[in-house]
Design a protein around this motif. Structure first.
Motif, PDB file in Angstrom:
ATOM      1  N   TYR A  75     -15.656  11.773  -9.460  1.00  0.00           N
ATOM      2  CA  TYR A  75     -14.277  12.625  -9.198  1.00  0.00           C
ATOM      3  C   TYR A  75     -13.261  12.160 -10.138  1.00  0.00           C
ATOM      4  O   TYR A  75     -12.703  13.203 -10.882  1.00  0.00           O
ATOM      5  CB  TYR A  75     -13.932  12.601  -7.718  1.00  0.00           C
ATOM      6  N   ASN A  76     -13.163  10.809 -10.336  1.00  0.00           N
ATOM      7  CA  ASN A  76     -11.741  10.463 -11.121  1.00  0.00           C
ATOM      8  C   ASN A  76     -12.136  10.954 -12.534  1.00  0.00           C
ATOM      9  O   ASN A  76     -11.223  11.121 -13.375  1.00  0.00           O
ATOM     10  CB  ASN A  76     -11.578   8.949 -10.950  1.00  0.00           C
ATOM     11  N   PRO A  95      -3.268  -4.003  -8.175  1.00  0.00           N
ATOM     12  CA  PRO A  95      -3.296  -4.719  -6.871  1.00  0.00           C
ATOM     13  C   PRO A  95      -3.862  -5.987  -7.180  1.00  0.00           C
ATOM     14  O   PRO A  95      -3.257  -7.052  -6.609  1.00  0.00           O
ATOM     15  CB  PRO A  95      -4.365  -3.843  -6.160  1.00  0.00           C
ATOM     16  N   GLN A 129     -13.797   2.006  -4.917  1.00  0.00           N
ATOM     17  CA  GLN A 129     -14.288   3.144  -5.799  1.00  0.00           C
ATOM     18  C   GLN A 129     -15.928   3.276  -5.773  1.00  0.00           C
ATOM     19  O   GLN A 129     -16.310   2.283  -6.805  1.00  0.00           O
ATOM     20  CB  GLN A 129     -13.654   3.235  -7.220  1.00  0.00           C
ATOM     21  N   THR A 174       0.879  -1.272  -0.017  1.00  0.00           N
ATOM     22  CA  THR A 174      -0.028   0.012  -0.059  1.00  0.00           C
ATOM     23  C   THR A 174       0.906   1.305   0.216  1.00  0.00           C
ATOM     24  O   THR A 174       0.233   2.281   0.063  1.00  0.00           O
ATOM     25  CB  THR A 174      -0.951  -0.078   1.316  1.00  0.00           C
ATOM     26  N   PRO A 211      -3.605  10.702 -17.710  1.00  0.00           N
ATOM     27  CA  PRO A 211      -4.351  10.358 -16.404  1.00  0.00           C
ATOM     28  C   PRO A 211      -5.396   9.043 -16.302  1.00  0.00           C
ATOM     29  O   PRO A 211      -5.470   8.455 -15.405  1.00  0.00           O
ATOM     30  CB  PRO A 211      -5.056  11.604 -16.235  1.00  0.00           C
ATOM     31  N   GLN A 267      -7.025   6.367  -0.432  1.00  0.00           N
ATOM     32  CA  GLN A 267      -6.454   6.973  -1.610  1.00  0.00           C
ATOM     33  C   GLN A 267      -7.195   6.909  -2.936  1.00  0.00           C
ATOM     34  O   GLN A 267      -6.658   6.362  -3.739  1.00  0.00           O
ATOM     35  CB  GLN A 267      -5.093   6.612  -1.696  1.00  0.00           C
ATOM     36  N   ARG A 268      -8.477   7.533  -2.896  1.00  0.00           N
ATOM     37  CA  ARG A 268      -9.398   7.738  -3.858  1.00  0.00           C
ATOM     38  C   ARG A 268      -9.950   6.521  -4.518  1.00  0.00           C
ATOM     39  O   ARG A 268      -9.972   6.023  -5.657  1.00  0.00           O
ATOM     40  CB  ARG A 268      -8.654   8.379  -5.165  1.00  0.00           C
ATOM     41  N   LEU A 319      -3.142   1.244 -12.458  1.00  0.00           N
ATOM     42  CA  LEU A 319      -3.388   1.281 -11.088  1.00  0.00           C
ATOM     43  C   LEU A 319      -4.553   0.610 -10.668  1.00  0.00           C
ATOM     44  O   LEU A 319      -4.595   0.069  -9.602  1.00  0.00           O
ATOM     45  CB  LEU A 319      -3.410   2.742 -10.602  1.00  0.00           C
ATOM     46  N   ASP A 320      -5.612   0.369 -11.335  1.00  0.00           N
ATOM     47  CA  ASP A 320      -6.762  -0.468 -11.085  1.00  0.00           C
ATOM     48  C   ASP A 320      -6.416  -1.776 -11.149  1.00  0.00           C
ATOM     49  O   ASP A 320      -7.129  -2.446 -10.235  1.00  0.00           O
ATOM     50  CB  ASP A 320      -7.968   0.015 -11.954  1.00  0.00           C
ATOM     51  N   PRO A 324      -7.675  -0.383  -2.730  1.00  0.00           N
ATOM     52  CA  PRO A 324      -6.680  -0.469  -3.733  1.00  0.00           C
ATOM     53  C   PRO A 324      -7.207  -0.926  -5.156  1.00  0.00           C
ATOM     54  O   PRO A 324      -8.324  -1.562  -5.263  1.00  0.00           O
ATOM     55  CB  PRO A 324      -5.890  -1.751  -3.096  1.00  0.00           C
ATOM     56  N   GLY A 325      -6.721  -0.514  -6.023  1.00  0.00           N
ATOM     57  CA  GLY A 325      -7.469  -0.680  -7.416  1.00  0.00           C
ATOM     58  C   GLY A 325      -8.675   0.066  -7.444  1.00  0.00           C
ATOM     59  O   GLY A 325      -8.573   1.380  -7.211  1.00  0.00           O
ATOM     60  N   THR A 326      -9.605  -0.686  -7.657  1.00  0.00           N
ATOM     61  CA  THR A 326     -10.937  -0.012  -7.829  1.00  0.00           C
ATOM     62  C   THR A 326     -12.067  -0.761  -6.553  1.00  0.00           C
ATOM     63  O   THR A 326     -13.116  -0.458  -6.500  1.00  0.00           O
ATOM     64  CB  THR A 326     -11.890  -0.312  -8.958  1.00  0.00           C
ATOM     65  N   LEU A 352      -5.465  -1.708   4.165  1.00  0.00           N
ATOM     66  CA  LEU A 352      -5.538  -1.117   3.095  1.00  0.00           C
ATOM     67  C   LEU A 352      -4.969  -1.451   1.489  1.00  0.00           C
ATOM     68  O   LEU A 352      -5.045  -1.045   0.653  1.00  0.00           O
ATOM     69  CB  LEU A 352      -5.079   0.385   3.454  1.00  0.00           C
ATOM     70  N   GLY A 353      -4.455  -2.832   1.720  1.00  0.00           N
ATOM     71  CA  GLY A 353      -3.642  -3.253   0.484  1.00  0.00           C
ATOM     72  C   GLY A 353      -4.605  -4.376  -0.054  1.00  0.00           C
ATOM     73  O   GLY A 353      -4.065  -4.973  -1.063  1.00  0.00           O
ATOM     74  N   GLY A 404      -9.995  13.845 -12.692  1.00  0.00           N
ATOM     75  CA  GLY A 404      -8.720  12.919 -13.050  1.00  0.00           C
ATOM     76  C   GLY A 404      -8.567  12.917 -14.571  1.00  0.00           C
ATOM     77  O   GLY A 404      -7.407  13.096 -15.148  1.00  0.00           O
ATOM     78  N   PHE A 405      -9.538  12.556 -15.161  1.00  0.00           N
ATOM     79  CA  PHE A 405      -9.377  12.117 -16.724  1.00  0.00           C
ATOM     80  C   PHE A 405      -9.617  13.499 -17.415  1.00  0.00           C
ATOM     81  O   PHE A 405      -9.708  13.658 -18.690  1.00  0.00           O
ATOM     82  CB  PHE A 405     -10.171  10.949 -17.255  1.00  0.00           C
ATOM     83  N   ARG A 440     -16.910  -0.123 -15.405  1.00  0.00           N
ATOM     84  CA  ARG A 440     -16.698   0.704 -14.035  1.00  0.00           C
ATOM     85  C   ARG A 440     -17.646   1.236 -13.366  1.00  0.00           C
ATOM     86  O   ARG A 440     -17.794   1.545 -12.303  1.00  0.00           O
ATOM     87  CB  ARG A 440     -15.587   1.912 -14.249  1.00  0.00           C
TER      88      ARG A 440
END
Lengths: 410, 312
Positions: free
Chosen positions: B275-276, A380, B268, A234, A369, B259-260, A376-377, B263-265, B172-173, B280-281, B87
């Protein structure tokens, strides 16, 4: 005030005669570079009579806010700091003003003091949209006390790096290595892909992240987890450095720009035991170069005064003073070759990137971005073994195809 | 046929006074009231209606901050694209998962704490104050604090687990670690709100029925199940709907803690996806369409809440 600063101040005072600007507005992102820039404001105002107003915006929303501001033509800022990862989106959206004419006419900025690769660092579409505000190659950091105890040398190849990590792990002196397997995994994964001979996409913007080279790089990235601390999975960019300096970890791969943040003995019990070396190489010798840019927004009301400020702070005359004010170093050859600076900044020679090493910036594509988020998605799931490396990268390749296809649009 | 009854009071507040004819001084008062309220209405329109209409307009265009192509009207393209995007559906599932887990833990816990505090045992005041503190903190501070506490290597939570000889998970991992971490932290902050509202509802209940049930020989759990709980139900329903709306729009905690949405999605939510997408995009129009879809998702809960509030 130091002598070079006084000299430059006097020359700028002469240049400022007849200048119309009464004030300029800086748009900065909290960082050592931003603090260093702000330390020059009193001298600049004294020399030119131009007042300087500063707005600082956290990284998370800084680029979006600047993009909106310029697209709405608000003319709010004369100078803006930005991350190199946003160079392409900003270039495509016409956010920043080209600086080539200013640079060509400025003996003090002295662009020839940079190597060719670094001269191109702020270029998009053949134009320089940002000056280099920091030069931060990905480098190898290691604990000299642990390495000395075990008779290890800093690795030159990824295989040596793995062997060193295994040796430290086996010795019980600490964890072998830390990379950023978490929120900013692309920082580490991308250089590995390039170093192993892969690429993220080809010249037609077809994704290539499931090539044998990319798979091998990803396998390596995943395999190194076994030599890292539990929380490596993490660890974001800052966490990697925090864990490395505060714990017992043999080595870390990290941007050189973090050096300044490791000098506080209160947070770094291992101060004095940290060495730096080039990032190991794979089949391809690659240096991943990152760092801040700074430039003049397209709607800046006072672009000439803005350039005068940039020239004052980032010109060759003040380069040493700029570094000594706490900023991450800028890779001018006059700085990286300055022996007097090595005692406090031993990593400086690493900023002088050999001509044989291919410099890779963040991908200069407008969709970066979204591409980065897609990587990153999936990361993990790959790193935890939830999906096989090949299968995960195959899926990623498919996800990236429509995203990258947008790059073919004019 | 006289038209007097039909015309009386139609469409204006002054007409709701009853059968008594409106006097000039009352008409004047009503006009003054409208005048005084006008700036507030104008402010509300500017703050709520204009952005909502703006988002709606934006959602039918192809605006991106990165300017790939000239902005134009694209009809339902952004909505169709969002609905076809895996998504989007994954974020809906995640939103509902976090919401469901949160409610399952927070509602019984908050109600249980309220029942405990309602008994006015020794130390109740101190306990109540301590429980309310998390509610007063900003979610960003809470997220940051818990992120450090849950750090696998340096966090106090795993240190304590280690001292007890328990496994030390990477909170969180991993997907489920992060989901549970969000649930725990959200509960830590939101359960006091449930407790406070329940406590207020309990204080408002007449003691008579409970005393009568006790006199009739009902055991404490029977008093709760058949007397107290049914009386609390309208308040709990409103509370539930408020928590549903809060849960659907949870954002700041996730932004910091995982962190948004990582981990990964794994965490989300729909709010985080919006927001992303937007920030983000830089896909402004797509984000606006997602925002409209989110409003549609929250709308039934809001309507139910309004109805329940009116009923209670």
């Amino acid at each position: 005030m130091t002598r070079p600063r006084l000299l430059l101040a006097a020359s700028l005072a002469a240049l400022a005669t007849g200048a119309g600007a009464e004030s300029i507005s800086l748009y900065l992102i909290p960082s050592p570079s931003s603090s260093a820039i702000q330390s020059f404001i009193p001298a600049f105002t004294e020399a030119t009579g131009i007042e300087v107003v500063v707005t600082e915006t956290p990284y998370g929303e800084a680029h979006q806010k600047l993009l909106l501001s310029v697209q709405m033509g608000q003319g709010q800022y004369d100078v803006a700091q930005f991350d190199n990862t946003f160079l392409a989106p900003f270039g495509a959206a016409g956010v920043m003003r080209p600086l080539d004419d200013y640079i060509a006419a400025s003996p003090d900025y002295d662009i020839a003091d940079f190597s060719q690769g670094q001269q191109d660092y702020g270029k998009w579409g053949g134009q320089t949209l940002g000056l280099t505000l920091s030069t931060e190659p990905m480098i190898q950091w290691y604990r000299t006390d642990i390495y000395d105890q075990l008779g290890l040398e800093p690795a030159t190849t990824w295989e040596e790096f793995r062997a060193n990590a295994a040796a430290v792990e086996a010795s019980g002196l600490g964890d072998g290595v830390i990379l950023g397997w978490g929120r900013e995994a692309t920082w580490w994964w991308m250089p590995l892909v390039w170093s192993f001979g892969g690429q993220l996409y080809d010249e037609t913007f077809e994704p290539q992240v499931n090539s044998p080279e990319a798979v091998a790089a990803t396998e390596y990235f995943k395999d190194m987890l076994q030599y890292g601390p539990e929380g490596g999975l993490t660890a974001n960019g800052d966490d990697v450095t925090i864990k490395f300096v505060s714990g017992d970890i043999g080595a870390m791969i990290q941007y050189s720009g973090y050096w300044g943040s490791t000098l506080d003995p209160a947070t770094n019990p291992n101060l004095g035991n940290i060495g730096t070396a080039r990032m190991p190489v794979g089949p391809v010798d690659v240096t991943h170069l990152a760092g801040w840019n700074i430039g003049i927004p397209a709607d800046a009301p006072e672009p000439d005064a803005a350039w005068r400020f940039l020239e004052f702070v980032l010109g060759r005359s003040n380069a040493v003073a700029y570094l000594e004010s706490g900023a991450a170093a800028i890779g001018r050859t006059s700085i990286t070759g300055n022996a007097d600076l090595l005692a406090t900044n031993p990593y400086l020679p690493l900023l002088s990137i050999p001509a044989t090493s291919r410099i890779e910036r963040y991908p200069q594509i407008r969709t970066w971005p979204e591409v980065e988020k897609a990587i990153l998605d999936v990361m993990p799931a790959i790193l935890t073994g939830e999906v096989e490396v090949q299968a995960g990268l195959d899926a990623l390749n498919e996800t990236l195809r429509p995203i990258l296809a947008q790059e073919r649009a004019p | 046929m006289s038209d007097a009854p039909a015309s009386r009071g139609r469409g204006r507040p002054g007409g709701r006074l009853g059968d008594r004819p409106e006097r000039p001084i009352e008409r004047e008062g009503a006009r003054l009231a409208r005048l005084l309220a006008a700036p507030a209405w104008a402010m509300l329109l500017a703050v709520f209606l204009v952005p909502i209409l703006g988002a709606l307009w934006l959602s039918f265009r192809n605006e991106t901050l990165g300017s790939f192509s000239p902005p134009r009207f694209v009809g339902w393209e952004n909505y169709a694209g969002s609905l076809a995007d895996p998504r989007f559906w994954e974020s809906i599932r995640t939103t509902l998962l976090l919401l469901g887990l949160g409610l399952l833990v927070q509602m019984p816990l908050g109600v249980g704490l309220a029942l405990l505090l309602h008994r006015r045992l020794r130390g109740t005041a101190l306990f109540r104050t301590a429980l309310i503190v998390p509610m007063l903190l900003t979610p960003v501070a809470v997220g940051l604090m818990w992120r450090f506490m849950l750090d696998t290597d340096l966090g106090i939570v795993n240190w304590a687990l280690g001292e007890l000889g328990a496994p030390e998970p990477n909170w969180l991992g991993s997907r489920w670690g992060a989901v549970w971490a969000v649930t725990v932290v959200d509960t830590w902050q939101s359960a006091p709100f449930v407790m406070l509202v329940t406590l207020a509802a309990l204080a408002g209940l007449p003691p008579g029925p409970q005393e009568a049930a006790a006199v009739d020989g009902a055991r404490p759990w029977q008093v709760f199940a058949f007397v107290t709980f049914p009386a609390l139900l309208p308040a709990l329903l409103v509370l539930l709907l408020i928590r549903v709306i809060d849960g659907l729009k949870m954002f700041d905690l996730l932004f910091i803690l995982t962190q948004r949405g990582g981990p990964g999605t794994a965490t989300q939510t729909l709010g985080m996806l919006i927001y992303n997408t937007g920030f983000g995009f830089f896909q402004t129009s797509r984000a606006a369409a997602l925002g409209v879809l989110m409003v549609l998702l929250v709308l039934p809960a809001w309507l139910l809440w309004r109805r329940a509030e009116r009923a209670s």
